[in-house]
Design a protein around this motif. Structure first.
Motif, PDB file in Angstrom:
ATOM      1  N   PHE A 261      -3.306   3.641  -3.040  1.00 15.71           N
ATOM      2  CA  PHE A 261      -3.137   2.594  -3.841  1.00 15.71           C
ATOM      3  C   PHE A 261      -2.933   1.474  -3.297  1.00 15.71           C
ATOM      4  N   GLU A 262      -3.298   0.198  -3.467  1.00 19.36           N
ATOM      5  CA  GLU A 262      -2.763  -1.034  -3.001  1.00 19.36           C
ATOM      6  C   GLU A 262      -2.383  -1.809  -4.114  1.00 19.36           C
ATOM      7  N   ILE A 263      -1.166  -2.524  -4.465  1.00 20.29           N
ATOM      8  CA  ILE A 263      -0.755  -2.927  -5.565  1.00 20.29           C
ATOM      9  C   ILE A 263      -0.689  -4.596  -4.989  1.00 20.29           C
TER      10      ILE A 263
ATOM     11  N   THR B 277       0.830  -1.170  -0.025  1.00 27.16           N
ATOM     12  CA  THR B 277       0.102   0.114   0.023  1.00 27.16           C
ATOM     13  C   THR B 277       0.869   1.086   0.047  1.00 27.16           C
ATOM     14  N   VAL B 278       0.447   2.152  -0.808  1.00 25.79           N
ATOM     15  CA  VAL B 278       1.435   3.384  -0.947  1.00 25.79           C
ATOM     16  C   VAL B 278       0.536   4.395  -1.480  1.00 25.79           C
ATOM     17  N   ARG B 279       0.696   5.873  -1.024  1.00 22.38           N
ATOM     18  CA  ARG B 279      -0.209   6.782  -1.332  1.00 22.38           C
ATOM     19  C   ARG B 279       0.531   7.464  -2.745  1.00 22.38           C
ATOM     20  N   LEU B 280      -0.243   7.406  -3.771  1.00 27.40           N
ATOM     21  CA  LEU B 280      -0.010   8.100  -5.052  1.00 27.40           C
ATOM     22  C   LEU B 280      -0.992   8.649  -5.588  1.00 27.40           C
ATOM     23  N   MET B 281      -0.827   9.779  -6.398  1.00 28.98           N
ATOM     24  CA  MET B 281      -1.668  10.645  -7.193  1.00 28.98           C
ATOM     25  C   MET B 281      -2.641  11.182  -5.939  1.00 28.98           C
ATOM     26  N   GLY B 282      -2.198  11.602  -4.950  1.00 33.28           N
ATOM     27  CA  GLY B 282      -2.882  12.181  -3.828  1.00 33.28           C
ATOM     28  C   GLY B 282      -4.157  11.175  -3.118  1.00 33.28           C
TER      29      GLY B 282
END
Length: 313
Positions: A25-27, A17-22
């Protein structure tokens, strides 16, 4: 001599889980090597960051800002990627009769007119927000915004496009199965480690702990738009204060719309327009299109589905 047979490592799901594009996101990727999985997730994150930078309106040297700065002045030659994204966006605008629109208007404040920031500015902005005022030249690969003050932005479909691109990169790197959760919108492909399809539980947004059906989303994407005028705190996925773009007031009658499509970009683009169109018009539109489906929950907790969609309890 006794031959010893070794078993291949069992496939499992690796998640990050990471914060992207505000947004969060969980990949998730399916594999049997933690190091390989980490590298693949790094590849996906790098691609999402690239898309965010590409579509940014905060960077002075971005291609999107170059187009916006020259609104009403001259056409701007842009990259093939941005040209195709704008072209697809305009096609969706035409398909939804303008309910989806990547254009908007920035009115400059007129200090001689005390009403400029209210009635006059709103009237001007509504009259000039028009996807039909975007002129594309496929041969020259140029984009021209006819009206001064016009702008384009991809806040409504950028996450879906980024998810599609990340999936493409992962598949090119040999990831045969995975899920990208982009702020609550899902894109899945392949099968789970137990060879079962990926599924989601759909629910009334005001009672998210109680699902009414499971939906198979393997090799599909699902995007949900919620009428947060009434249910802002009800669910954790995409929350929009949905406004009818033609009338300028909140949409009523629908709690949520979930769009299922092979493309996350298309699903992301269609969710809010279907909500603003209403149940009957929204279902009519989706039923005319190939490889698109929708689930609608209204204010009375009734569930409506497009044709050919299969809900399993």
């Amino acid at each position: 001599m006794l031959a010893i047979k070794t078993l291949a490592p069992k496939s499992v799901i690796f998640r990050r889980t990471v914060r992207l594009m505000g947004d969060q996101f969980e990949i998730s990727v399916v594999g049997n090597n933690p190091d390989w999985a980490d590298e693949r997730i790094d590849d996906a994150i790098a691609e999402i960051n690239r898309v965010e930078k590409l579509l940014s309106t905060f960077s002075d040297d971005s291609a999107v800002n170059e187009i916006n700065r020259n609104a009403g002045i001259s056409p701007i030659k842009t990259t093939a990627e941005i040209f195709r994204l704008i072209n697809r966006s305009l096609e969706i605008s035409a398909l939804t009769f303008g309910a989806f629109d990547v254009t908007y208007y920035t009115a400059e404040k007129d200090t001689t007119d005390p009403d400029n920031t209210t009635k006059v500015a709103v009237k001007k902005s509504l009259s000039r927000v028009n996807y039909q005022s975007v002129v594309l030249d496929a041969k020259e690969q140029t984009v021209f915004l006819k009206e001064k003050g016009m702008r384009i932005g991809f806040g409504t479909n950028s996450r879906g496009y980024a998810a599609d691109r990340a999936k493409y990169i992962l598949q090119m790197q040999g990831v045969s199965s995975g899920v990208i959760n982009a702020g609550g919108d899902l894109l899945a492909w392949g099968l789970q480690p137990n060879n079962e399809p990926w599924t989601i539980a759909t629910a009334d947004p005001s009672q998210k702990a109680h699902s009414f059906a499971n939906v198979n989303i393997s090799n599909m994407s699902v995007a949900t738009s919620v009428n947060t005028q009434k249910y802002t705190a009800a669910i954790s996925n995409k929350q929009l204060n949905t406004i009818n773009p033609k009338k300028g007031f909140p949409v009523s009658g629908i709690k949520s719309v979930s769009i299922i499509s092979p493309s996350a970009e298309l699903a992301d683009s269609m969710a809010t327009p279907v909500m603003s169109m209403g149940i009957n018009a929204g279902l009519y539109l989706i039923n005319k299109l190939n490889q698109l489906a929708c689930i609608i929950v209204d204010d009375h907790d009734r569930v409506y589905t497009s044709k050919d969609i299969s809900l399993t309890n």
